[in-house]
Structure formats: structure tokens, C-alpha cells
Design a protein around this motif. Structure first.
Motif, PDB file in Angstrom:
ATOM      1  N   UNK A 171      -9.438  74.295   1.420  1.00  0.00           N
ATOM      2  CA  UNK A 171      -9.495  75.761   1.477  1.00  0.00           C
ATOM      3  C   UNK A 171      -8.230  76.356   0.865  1.00  0.00           C
ATOM      4  N   UNK A 172      -7.076  75.725   1.127  1.00  0.00           N
ATOM      5  CA  UNK A 172      -5.813  76.203   0.561  1.00  0.00           C
ATOM      6  C   UNK A 172      -5.836  76.120  -0.968  1.00  0.00           C
ATOM      7  N   UNK A 197     -11.239  70.948  -7.777  1.00  0.00           N
ATOM      8  CA  UNK A 197     -10.894  69.934  -6.788  1.00  0.00           C
ATOM      9  C   UNK A 197     -11.087  70.460  -5.369  1.00  0.00           C
ATOM     10  N   UNK A 198     -10.635  71.681  -5.114  1.00  0.00           N
ATOM     11  CA  UNK A 198     -10.714  72.244  -3.766  1.00  0.00           C
ATOM     12  C   UNK A 198     -12.138  72.441  -3.294  1.00  0.00           C
ATOM     13  N   UNK A 199     -13.014  72.899  -4.168  1.00  0.00           N
ATOM     14  CA  UNK A 199     -14.409  73.114  -3.774  1.00  0.00           C
ATOM     15  C   UNK A 199     -15.090  71.800  -3.406  1.00  0.00           C
ATOM     16  N   UNK A 235     -16.747  70.957   0.208  1.00  0.00           N
ATOM     17  CA  UNK A 235     -18.141  70.495   0.320  1.00  0.00           C
ATOM     18  C   UNK A 235     -18.210  69.169   1.062  1.00  0.00           C
ATOM     19  N   UNK A 236     -17.341  68.227   0.693  1.00  0.00           N
ATOM     20  CA  UNK A 236     -17.365  66.913   1.339  1.00  0.00           C
ATOM     21  C   UNK A 236     -17.048  67.013   2.830  1.00  0.00           C
ATOM     22  N   UNK A 237     -16.047  67.822   3.174  1.00  0.00           N
ATOM     23  CA  UNK A 237     -15.659  67.940   4.580  1.00  0.00           C
ATOM     24  C   UNK A 237     -16.713  68.676   5.400  1.00  0.00           C
ATOM     25  N   UNK A 280     -17.146  61.760  -2.972  1.00  0.00           N
ATOM     26  CA  UNK A 280     -16.863  63.147  -3.342  1.00  0.00           C
ATOM     27  C   UNK A 280     -15.380  63.449  -3.234  1.00  0.00           C
ATOM     28  N   UNK A 281     -14.731  62.905  -2.189  1.00  0.00           N
ATOM     29  CA  UNK A 281     -13.281  63.084  -2.055  1.00  0.00           C
ATOM     30  C   UNK A 281     -12.559  62.392  -3.210  1.00  0.00           C
ATOM     31  N   UNK A 282     -12.999  61.192  -3.546  1.00  0.00           N
ATOM     32  CA  UNK A 282     -12.400  60.467  -4.678  1.00  0.00           C
ATOM     33  C   UNK A 282     -12.561  61.270  -5.965  1.00  0.00           C
ATOM     34  N   UNK A 283     -13.736  61.880  -6.133  1.00  0.00           N
ATOM     35  CA  UNK A 283     -13.985  62.688  -7.320  1.00  0.00           C
ATOM     36  C   UNK A 283     -13.046  63.887  -7.372  1.00  0.00           C
ATOM     37  N   UNK A 284     -12.800  64.517  -6.220  1.00  0.00           N
ATOM     38  CA  UNK A 284     -11.905  65.679  -6.185  1.00  0.00           C
ATOM     39  C   UNK A 284     -10.484  65.285  -6.587  1.00  0.00           C
TER      40      UNK A 284
END
Length: 245
Positions: free
Chosen positions: A18-19, A153-155, A159-161, A177-181
Motif C-alpha cells: 500500500x505504501x 510492484x505495489x499493486x 493483490x497477493x496479500x 505473485x510476490x516473486x513477480x512483484x
């Protein structure tokens, strides 16, 4: 164990995402428009009829004598500056973001024409070439560039969380998805460096173009996405999640 296995950790990661989106929004909606307005004001500023005594919206040009020249090659970091002395004896300690095309050709006592706007020495010209100083209006594309990287990256993190919090446990797709970010952050950094390198080969108007960066970034993002999808679909060794056999 993945980073999203624990709910508490997932919440902290979500706040980080979110930050990132918040910073990206501020850069894209506040900083970038401010830079664009300043550049437009500078480019459309009329010529001053007389030398301004206080910072003015018009542009004034006068001759300066160069002294105290410091310059390093483009591929190195260091002091790029010169002291420009006006006819009145006023000394302008002037920094430059680049070594050329004028600064690296200057010798002590050389004459240049400087442009003053809003009390800032923004540009010098000599022998038909022009070079901006560090006081020139900031390039309008960098906030958009950083905003694109951070928001992408943040979006994905958000989404993943959010996806994880709606389920009892993390899945390989969530971790991917986190790895992708994270991959997008590195791709964004690489794209910015690539653009910096291209600045030595292309004209500034092309090298610092937002759409050129977006093309490089999107190509890199697509490559990272393909790698992550391949890893996600690869067969796994039982008991060793995330390691393809």
C-alpha cells in the motif's frame, strides 16, 4: 516456508505494498504535474527587457567567464562544476548533471553565454552548443518512470496479500505473485540504468522519453512473468516446494 504463510507477516507485507502504491500515486499526480508546469513556464518565458534585480519570470542572458572548472567522465560520479563570473563580478558556483557538451571543453577564462530565470542560472551556450545546469527545471519524465515501477510492484503485492488473507493458507501462486512483484522492481531499476546508458547515444529528448522507458520496462516485465509462470508450472520434488525437478 513462504513469506505469506503467517497472517501477521502478510499484513506487514500488505502495508508495504500500500505504501508503494501511495508513493507512486503522489509522484504521478503531484510531482510530475508540478515538474511539467515548471518546464512549460521556463520554455515559454519571454526575454527580459532589462537585467532583473530580483528573481523574475522572464529569461535574461549575459556573458560569463569560466573559472574553477571541475569535470569527470560521464561514466564516473564526481564533481561537475564551474564558477561563472559575470561582468559585474558576481560569481555563480554552477553545478552540471553532465560533463558535456560544453563543460568538458571549457578552459580557464573561456567565455560562455548564460541564461538566468527565476534567479537561477539554468543554461550555458558556447560555439553553437547548449548545456543545462543543475538549476534547470527538472526533467518531467522521472516521476512518471518511478511511479510506473512502484505502482506495478505495489499493486501485485496488494493483490497477493489480499488473496492470501481471504484464504486460510498461502498457495504457490500467491508466492509467485510476490516473486513477480520483486522482479518488477529489479526490472524497473535495470530499465532506468538502460535509459541512462542510452542518454549517451541518443538526443536528450529521446533518451529521457517516458515511452521509451515504458517499452523497455514492459519487455522486461513480460520476460519475468514468463519465468515465474514456468517455475509455477514446473513439477516439484515432494517436500521441497519451489524447487523444480
Amino acid at each position: 516456508m513462504g513469506i505469506l504463510d503467517k497472517t501477521v507477516t502478510t499484513i506487514f507485507v500488505l502495508l508495504g505494498g500500500v505504501a508503494l502504491v501511495g508513493v507512486a500515486t503522489d509522484l504521478g499526480t503531484v510531482v510530475a504535474p508540478d515538474n511539467d508546469r515548471e518546464i512549460h513556464a521556463y520554455e515559454t518565458a519571454p526575454r527580459c527587457s532589462t537585467a532583473p534585480q530580483t528573481p523574475a519570470e522572464c529569461r535574461w542572458t549575459e556573458e560569463f567567464t569560466a573559472s574553477g572548472i571541475h569535470v569527470v567522465p560521464e561514466y564516473k560520479t564526481g564533481d561537475r562544476s564551474a564558477v561563472l563570473i559575470g561582468a559585474s563580478g558576481a560569481r555563480w558556483n554552477t553545478g552540471f548533471p553532465n560533463s558535456g557538451p560544453i563543460l568538458d571543453q571549457l578552459d580557464e577564462g573561456d567565455r560562455v553565454t548564460g541564461t538566468i530565470w527565476r534567479g537561477r542560472l539554468t543554461e550555458i551556450t558556447a560555439n553553437g552548443a547548449a548545456q543545462e545546469t543543475g538549476a534547470a527545471p527538472a526533467d518531467g519524465s522521472w516521476p512518471d518512470i518511478v511511479s510506473l515501477v512502484l505502482s506495478s510492484s505495489g499493486l501485485l503485492v496488494v493483490v497477493a496479500c489480499a488473496w492470501r488473507l481471504r484464504h486460510r493458507r498461502a498457495t504457490p501462486a500467491m508466492d509467485a505473485t510476490i516473486v513477480l512483484s520483486i522482479g518488477l522492481l529489479f526490472v524497473g531499476l535495470f530499465s532506468a540504468i538502460a535509459l541512462f546508458v542510452l542518454a549517451d547515444l541518443l538526443s536528450p529528448s529521446v533518451a529521457y522519453n517516458f515511452w521509451l522507458f515504458a517499452a523497455i520496462f514492459c519487455a522486461g516485465a513480460a520476460w519475468v512473468t514468463v519465468l515465474v509462470r514456468r517455475d509455477l508450472k514446473a513439477p516439484r520434488t515432494p517436500g521441497l516446494p519451489g524447487i523444480p525437478i
